[in-house]
Design a protein around this motif. Sequence first.
Motif, PDB file in Angstrom:
ATOM      1  N   SER A   7       5.895  10.116   4.688  1.00 34.53           N
ATOM      2  CA  SER A   7       4.450  10.188   5.092  1.00 34.53           C
ATOM      3  C   SER A   7       3.969   9.521   3.921  1.00 34.53           C
ATOM      4  O   SER A   7       4.364   9.512   2.768  1.00 34.53           O
ATOM      5  CB  SER A   7       3.886  11.495   5.394  1.00 34.53           C
ATOM      6  N   ARG A   8       2.573   9.031   4.155  1.00 30.28           N
ATOM      7  CA  ARG A   8       1.818   8.352   2.921  1.00 30.28           C
ATOM      8  C   ARG A   8       1.437   9.367   2.187  1.00 30.28           C
ATOM      9  O   ARG A   8       1.438   9.291   0.824  1.00 30.28           O
ATOM     10  CB  ARG A   8       0.725   7.407   3.418  1.00 30.28           C
ATOM     11  N   ASN A  27       1.928   9.625  -1.974  1.00 33.43           N
ATOM     12  CA  ASN A  27       0.784   9.955  -2.910  1.00 33.43           C
ATOM     13  C   ASN A  27       1.391  10.932  -3.780  1.00 33.43           C
ATOM     14  O   ASN A  27       0.664  11.245  -5.046  1.00 33.43           O
ATOM     15  CB  ASN A  27      -0.346  10.099  -1.896  1.00 33.43           C
ATOM     16  N   ALA A  49       5.558   4.148   2.268  1.00 27.67           N
ATOM     17  CA  ALA A  49       6.154   5.134   2.819  1.00 27.67           C
ATOM     18  C   ALA A  49       6.851   4.672   4.369  1.00 27.67           C
ATOM     19  O   ALA A  49       7.967   5.486   4.587  1.00 27.67           O
ATOM     20  CB  ALA A  49       4.808   6.025   3.577  1.00 27.67           C
ATOM     21  N   LYS A  50       6.406   3.725   4.956  1.00 25.37           N
ATOM     22  CA  LYS A  50       7.115   3.348   6.114  1.00 25.37           C
ATOM     23  C   LYS A  50       8.420   2.742   5.724  1.00 25.37           C
ATOM     24  O   LYS A  50       9.373   3.037   6.437  1.00 25.37           O
ATOM     25  CB  LYS A  50       6.269   2.304   6.777  1.00 25.37           C
ATOM     26  N   SER A  62       0.721  -1.335  -0.002  1.00 28.03           N
ATOM     27  CA  SER A  62      -0.144  -0.124   0.010  1.00 28.03           C
ATOM     28  C   SER A  62       0.708   1.330   0.134  1.00 28.03           C
ATOM     29  O   SER A  62       2.094   1.023   0.330  1.00 28.03           O
ATOM     30  CB  SER A  62      -0.757  -0.015   1.457  1.00 28.03           C
ATOM     31  N   GLN A  63       0.457   2.466  -0.204  1.00 28.16           N
ATOM     32  CA  GLN A  63       1.113   3.554  -0.166  1.00 28.16           C
ATOM     33  C   GLN A  63       1.587   3.682   1.109  1.00 28.16           C
ATOM     34  O   GLN A  63       2.743   4.143   1.440  1.00 28.16           O
ATOM     35  CB  GLN A  63       0.216   4.774  -0.474  1.00 28.16           C
ATOM     36  N   GLY A  64       0.933   3.410   2.226  1.00 29.31           N
ATOM     37  CA  GLY A  64       1.317   3.558   3.594  1.00 29.31           C
ATOM     38  C   GLY A  64       2.536   2.711   3.947  1.00 29.31           C
ATOM     39  O   GLY A  64       3.319   2.842   4.660  1.00 29.31           O
TER      40      GLY A  64
END
Length: 65
Positions: free
Chosen positions: A26-27, A31, A20-21, A15-17
């Motif tokens: 950040s997500r 994005n 990002a992690k 996922s984007q999250g």
Amino acid sequence: MNNMLPQLRDEHGWSQGELAKRLGVSRQTVNALEKGRYDPSLPLAFKIAKLFKKPIEQIFQDEEA
């Protein structure tokens, strides 16, 4: 700047999250990168390239090219 981030992220099932992690951002940053609203800093571009094991040029392309 165009990029292959959505496709690469999908290939890994992230996922984007999650991306990002892994990148320490950040997500919202992921994005913005994917939508072309934000160009990564050079250190972030290298981090992305290393994560996906690809040269920067295969991930990011100049819009004019």
